[in-house]
Design a protein around this motif. Structure first.
Motif, short mmCIF file in Angstrom:
data_model
loop_
_atom_site.label_atom_id
_atom_site.label_comp_id
_atom_site.label_asym_id
_atom_site.label_seq_id
_atom_site.Cartn_x
_atom_site.Cartn_y
_atom_site.Cartn_z
N UNK A 9 -35.11 -32.46 33.01
CA UNK A 9 -34.31 -31.97 31.88
C UNK A 9 -33.25 -32.99 31.48
N UNK A 10 -32.82 -33.79 32.43
CA UNK A 10 -31.86 -34.86 32.16
C UNK A 10 -32.39 -36.13 32.81
N UNK B 215 -35.30 -35.65 18.98
CA UNK B 215 -34.11 -35.18 18.28
C UNK B 215 -32.99 -36.20 18.50
N UNK C 290 -38.44 -33.30 22.89
CA UNK C 290 -39.01 -31.96 23.03
C UNK C 290 -40.53 -32.02 23.05
N UNK D 224 -36.55 -29.26 26.41
CA UNK D 224 -36.02 -30.57 26.03
C UNK D 224 -35.62 -31.41 27.23
N UNK D 225 -35.71 -32.72 27.04
CA UNK D 225 -35.25 -33.69 28.05
C UNK D 225 -34.23 -34.59 27.38
N UNK D 226 -33.02 -34.55 27.90
CA UNK D 226 -31.97 -35.43 27.35
C UNK D 226 -32.05 -36.76 28.05
#
Lengths: 111, 118
Positions: free
Chosen positions: A9-10, A37, A90, A105-107
């Motif tokens: 996720x991060x 994004x 995403x 989502x993956x930041x």
């Protein structure tokens, strides 16, 4: 049960590194997508696979390479990471013409 | 190519009031789908409502309804009895009804940030 999951996720990494983001869906959908994004929250399609076949490949640098080992998985590999790659990525899936379901989502932060 | 425009970067509404978010789009296709997605601070993209262009009746989902004006290429979202949990970014999106290739992608607007105040 999570419908569309992404790992990690991060992700914080340095410029020049290679990293992968994994996506899995348990909805039985045939089509999967990657969206990016940016910092202004704008969402744009990157890739799409239908039954393991690449059907959408937008103007994305060659450093980005999607891989679909089966129709439930779509991974995103990024080579030689750059500062401008920092974004939220995403994964999504859909069946036929129905709505798309998104992962969390993956930041990605590139330092 | 299709484009989606959201002209309101930010909107504010008081709790229990009604707010309308605007969306316009441009397309040469006669049949397509339109969506509103909500993105709260958790960043999860949540489908709010969907409209098929061939349907004249406006879609509704509980407190959420749309005003679909096909000739004007307008697709606004009305949120009634606003709640604190409605605070989020709202994205309008377009999808072709054609199958295969680039037709399956969603084209998003730039989003509207909705604040809900007490």
């Amino acid at each position: 049960d999570t419908a569309v999951s992404q790992t990690p996720k991060y992700l914080v990494t340095q410029m020049g590194n290679d990293k992968s983001i994994k996506c899995e869906q348990n909805l039985g959908h045939d089509t999967m997508y990657w969206y990016k994004q940016d910092s202004k929250k704008f969402l744009k399609i990157m890739f799409s696979y239908n039954n393991k076949e690449l059907i959408i490949n937008e103007t994305v640098p060659n450093r980005f390479s999607p891989k679909s080992p089966d129709k439930a998985h779509l991974n995103l590999h990024i080579n030689s990471l750059e500062l401008g790659d920092s974004a939220v990525y995403f994964c999504a899936s859909s069946q036929d013409n129905y709505e798309q379901y998104f992962g969390p989502g993956t930041r990605l932060t590139v330092t | 190519a299709q484009t989606v425009t959201q002209s309101q970067p930010e909107m504010s509404v008081q709790e229990a009031e009604t707010v309308t978010l605007s969306c316009t789009y441009d397309t040469s296709e006669s049949d397509y789908y339109l969506f509103w997605y909500k993105q709260p601070p958790s960043r999860q993209m949540i489908l709010v409502i969907r409209q098929e262009a061939y349907k004249q009746q406006n879609a509704t989902e509980n407190r959420f309804s749309v005003n679909f004006q096909k000739a004007a290429k307008s697709f606004s979202l009305k949120i009634s009895d606003s709640q604190l949990g409605d605070a989020a970014m709202y994205f309008c999106a377009y999808r072709s009804v054609r199958s295969g290739g680039t037709a399956s992608k969603l084209t998003f607007g730039t989003g509207t940030r909705l604040q809900v105040t007490l």
